[in-house]
Design an enzyme around this catalytic site. Structure first.
Site, PDB file in Angstrom:
ATOM      1  N   LYS B 119       0.912  -1.289  -0.109  1.00  0.00           N
ATOM      2  CA  LYS B 119       0.162  -0.160   0.076  1.00  0.00           C
ATOM      3  C   LYS B 119       0.879   1.346   0.089  1.00  0.00           C
ATOM      4  O   LYS B 119       0.501   2.263  -0.418  1.00  0.00           O
ATOM      5  CB  LYS B 119      -1.060   0.012   1.117  1.00  0.00           C
ATOM      6  CG  LYS B 119      -1.852  -1.251   1.248  1.00  0.00           C
ATOM      7  CD  LYS B 119      -2.609  -1.372  -0.206  1.00  0.00           C
ATOM      8  CE  LYS B 119      -3.427  -2.531  -0.121  1.00  0.00           C
ATOM      9  NZ  LYS B 119      -3.818  -2.840  -1.497  1.00  0.00           N
ATOM     10  N   GLU B 204      -2.325   7.142   8.314  1.00  0.00           N
ATOM     11  CA  GLU B 204      -2.991   8.075   7.166  1.00  0.00           C
ATOM     12  C   GLU B 204      -3.854   8.757   7.555  1.00  0.00           C
ATOM     13  O   GLU B 204      -4.766   8.484   8.374  1.00  0.00           O
ATOM     14  CB  GLU B 204      -3.344   6.927   6.094  1.00  0.00           C
ATOM     15  CG  GLU B 204      -3.718   7.816   4.708  1.00  0.00           C
ATOM     16  CD  GLU B 204      -4.069   6.491   3.569  1.00  0.00           C
ATOM     17  OE1 GLU B 204      -3.193   6.409   2.737  1.00  0.00           O
ATOM     18  OE2 GLU B 204      -5.296   6.332   3.639  1.00  0.00           O
ATOM     19  N   ARG B 297      -8.082  -6.786  -9.365  1.00  0.00           N
ATOM     20  CA  ARG B 297      -8.693  -8.069  -9.360  1.00  0.00           C
ATOM     21  C   ARG B 297     -10.108  -7.554  -9.805  1.00  0.00           C
ATOM     22  O   ARG B 297     -10.385  -6.531  -9.916  1.00  0.00           O
ATOM     23  CB  ARG B 297      -8.965  -8.948  -8.179  1.00  0.00           C
ATOM     24  CG  ARG B 297      -9.435  -8.024  -7.187  1.00  0.00           C
ATOM     25  CD  ARG B 297      -9.913  -8.526  -5.869  1.00  0.00           C
ATOM     26  NE  ARG B 297     -10.902  -7.541  -5.051  1.00  0.00           N
ATOM     27  CZ  ARG B 297     -10.323  -6.957  -4.122  1.00  0.00           C
ATOM     28  NH1 ARG B 297      -9.172  -7.051  -3.934  1.00  0.00           N
ATOM     29  NH2 ARG B 297     -11.125  -5.902  -3.512  1.00  0.00           N
TER      30      ARG B 297
END
Lengths: 73, 454
Positions: B119, B204, B297
């Site tokens: 990430k 974050e 995906r």
């Protein structure tokens, strides 16, 4: 002396047992983690006391309302 | 022609396995289902042309067992593997192994899966592509948590602790204040280690009252690609989606176009191949949006995009993998009407969404139409086991606009009856009748602010 049963809220399995018999626990302490449908379900001590018995084993399956462990208060 | 892929092994179960089988059948491709001991009687096994047992119920020993899945593919002479979502879908090593075996991998390049799966690296790629990202911290490993409080202070609260190797909302931990901060970092690291085998986390900035908007893209592998418009997936519990809509309602046109361009910039940067989703958080107060992550995906909610575009994303994936394709041009892709997906789960919303396994003793679904699609992997008499995800079905409703789609959904849900496990059906009905939901697109705080009524 009062014995308090800690029961499972779900059908699933025992992922990890974090505490041992004889441990003193505070209310809210993590005792074990269950797993069901990809979700981890922490089992915390509902009261402060001594963990007097653990009735399940890691990776074993559990039923809803099954007694997981006993806490003596 | 097109003979390179004649037989596909689907390394998955449930509704997505069934859904992939349907498209394969349309394309004249044979299918192989794999199954664990818990799934011997499952719908995906009955629906596929061939099937192969891959191990005991626990996912680690079956659906996540790379060697078992690969030897199934070799034993039954598969030409390709489709991973679906979850399980091995975003496992770069598995993708490598599939390719090394000489099979087609129906998914992005392993290197793309690996970089977007990290990430932190994904944030870097977004920055390089000039896409705004939320203020965040460097990696925090177990031996350098000392400076974390200072960094947290400079980011400000609330913030999120996230796992670097994370995904699917697992291990994300909102933090409101510095109190107990180090303990929360430790807890998050423990959980990350257990779930992803890597304890590294990062911080974050967290916008609690925001909307989760994502852009569906399809890359051709050479830097070119198209977007298939956007979805709103703000209704979540535990950072996992319950309801998704396409397109995302009430986004200013210029912001929407900027999101689409940002997603395509990422496709260019990594020469993305195949179906993918770029997730953003949209702050409706300031009208800003920020990159969250990219999912490499097909997603659970791809069905709403198919409903509004009339396209078959699984067919696109297969066609790209077999080197056919792709002349799709952005100008030819349009978005008509509105579609909503409701995920029916075996769970108890009134009890913190605790899962509820059990045997299905009633299973009634409404008749399908051009405005109603239902994707499911279960049938009457099946056991919803504690081993896998609790999703029972996806109900996908379409209308000329959002309001009509909601109406279609509401009447459809009236005809869905499931008994055995507890389900979230009553809660879904509550949401689709709630004026707050109907009159304006909800924020990610919706579920917390509108709990299930007893």
């Amino acid at each position: 002396m009062v014995i308090r049963e800690v029961t499972s809220e779900v059908i699933g399995s025992v992922w990890k047992i974090e505490r041992s018999v004889g441990d003193a626990v505070e209310e809210g302490d993590l005792i074990m983690i269950l797993e069901s449908m990809k979700m981890e379900i922490p089992v915390e001590a509902p009261v402060a006391g001594t963990l007097s018995e653990i009735k399940v084993v890691a990776e074993g399956s559990v039923e809803e309302d099954q007694v997981l462990c006993l806490i003596e208060t | 022609m097109n003979s390179s892929i004649r037989r596909i092994l689907i390394a998955n179960r449930g509704e997505i396995a069934c859904r992939i089988i349907h498209t394969c059948r349309d394309l004249g491709i044979e299918t192989i289902a794999v199954y664990s001991e818990a799934d011997q009687e499952a719908l995906h096994v009955k629906t596929a042309d061939l099937s192969y047992a891959i191990g005991p119920p626990a996912a680690q020993k079956s659906y996540l067992n790379m060697d078992a899945v690969l030897s199934a593919a070799q034993s039954l002479n598969a030409d390709a593997i489709h991973p679906g979502y979850g399980f091995l879908a975003e496992n770069a090593q598995f993708a490598e192994n599939v390719l090394a075996t000489g099979l087609y991998w129906i998914g992005p390049k392993p290197v793309t899966i690996a970089s977007m799966g990290d990430k932190q690296k994904a944030r870097e790629i977004a920055k390089v592509s000039n896409i705004p990202v939320l203020t965040g911290s460097p990696r925090i490993s177990p031996n350098n948590i000392n400076g974390a409080s200072d960094i947290a202070h400079s980011i400000g609260f609330p913030l999120l602790i996230k796992a670097t190797a994370g995904g699917g909302g697992i291990g994300m931990q909102p933090v409101d204040e510095l109190n107990n901060f180090e303990r929360q970092i430790l807890t998050a690291q423990n959980l990350a280690e257990r779930s992803f085998g890597d304890p590294t986390v990062y911080l974050e900035r967290y916008i609690a009252d925001a909307r989760h908007i994502e852009v569906q893209i399809f890359g051709f592998g050479d830097g070119n690609g198209v977007h298939l418009f956007d979805r709103d997936c703000s209704i979540q519990r535990r950072f996992q989606k319950i309801i998704e809509e396409a397109p995302a309602a009430e986004i200013p046109r210029d912001i929407r176009e900027k999101m689409h361009s940002a997603a395509l910039a990422l496709v260019r940067e990594v020469r993305y191949a195949g179906a993918g989703t770029v997730e953003f958080i949209y702050d409706r107060t300031s009208n800003e949006f920020f990159f969250l992550e990219m999912n490499t995906r097909i997603q659970v909610e791809h069905a709403v995009t198919e409903m509004v575009t009339g396209l078959d994303l699984i067919a696109w994936q297969i066609n790209l993998a077999r080197g056919e394709f792709l002349t799709a041009s952005q100008a030819k892709i349009s978005c008509g009407g509105a579609a909503i997906e409701a995920r029916v789960y075996a769970e108890r919303p009134e009890k913190g969404f605790l899962p509820s396994p059990g045997k299905i003793i009633t299973f009634d679904m409404p008749p399908l139409s051009s405005n109603l699609r239902i994707d499911t992997g279960v049938q009457l008499g099946d056991e919803i086991t504690p081993y896998y995800d609790p999703m029972i079905a996806k109900v996908i409703a379409k209308g000329k606009n959002r309001r009509e789609a909601i109406n279609t959904m509401r009447s459809a849900l009236q005809e869905v009856h499931i008994a055995g496990p507890s389900t979230n059906l009553a809660y879904l009905k509550q949401i689709f009748s709630d004026p707050d939901y109907i009159t304006k697109p909800p924020s990610t705080a919706y579920v917390e602010e509108h709990p299930a009524k007893p």
